[in-house]
Design a protein around this motif. Structure first.
Motif, PDB file in Angstrom:
ATOM      1  N   LYS A  15       0.971  -1.091  -0.096  1.00  0.00           N
ATOM      2  CA  LYS A  15       0.111   0.001   0.022  1.00  0.00           C
ATOM      3  C   LYS A  15       1.008   1.093   0.137  1.00  0.00           C
ATOM      4  N   PHE A  16       0.612   2.173  -0.694  1.00  0.00           N
ATOM      5  CA  PHE A  16       1.238   3.389  -0.824  1.00  0.00           C
ATOM      6  C   PHE A  16       2.699   3.137  -1.002  1.00  0.00           C
ATOM      7  N   LEU A  17       3.241   2.207  -1.905  1.00  0.00           N
ATOM      8  CA  LEU A  17       4.734   1.872  -2.382  1.00  0.00           C
ATOM      9  C   LEU A  17       5.424   1.416  -1.156  1.00  0.00           C
TER      10      LEU A  17
END
Length: 131
Positions: A39-41
């Protein structure tokens, strides 16, 4: 009726829903699950030992213990991950309830009798419900 699934087969079934998932035997009452959530890199690991506490008709009561990343722990505490849990699974703290009757495709003439955990996989014993 008995259904036997190897951990590899379970991993294959879950693979369509979870990107990085592994499952293996701990002892005769627990299996270990590792899920990597991206999630979110960022990738977060969730490691849990899952125990079958009770089987009552088509409701399976599970509990888990284990380490999860601090961010996953916060997300669980705030209920942010609950939206990703299917509707037939309810979470209350570290307890999970799986209600098979809530799965549309589950045959309603079957009732779970018991679940056994083995080194090679899981065995689920069903009874036919007769009205």
């Amino acid at each position: 009726m008995t259904l036997q699934l190897t951990y590899g087969e379970i991993k294959e079934l879950a693979g369509s829903k979870v990107d990085n998932f592994s499952l293996w035997y701990v002892d005769n009452s627990k299996i270990h699950i590792l899920v990597k959530v991206r999630k979110f890199l960022m990738t977060h690991k969730i490691n849990v030992d899952l125990s079958v506490k009770e089987v009552r008709r088509n409701v399976i009561y599970l509990s888990y213990e284990g380490d999860i990343s601090w961010l996953a722990s916060i997300a669980l505490g705030w209920g942010m991950l609950d939206k990703y849990i299917p509707s037939y699974i309810k979470r209350n703290g570290k307890d999970l309830t799986v209600n098979l009757k809530s799965i549309r495709s589950f045959p309603h003439n079957l009732e779970v009798s018991n679940i056994f955990l083995y080194q090679e996989g899981v065995k689920i014993v069903f009874n036919f419900k007769i009205k």
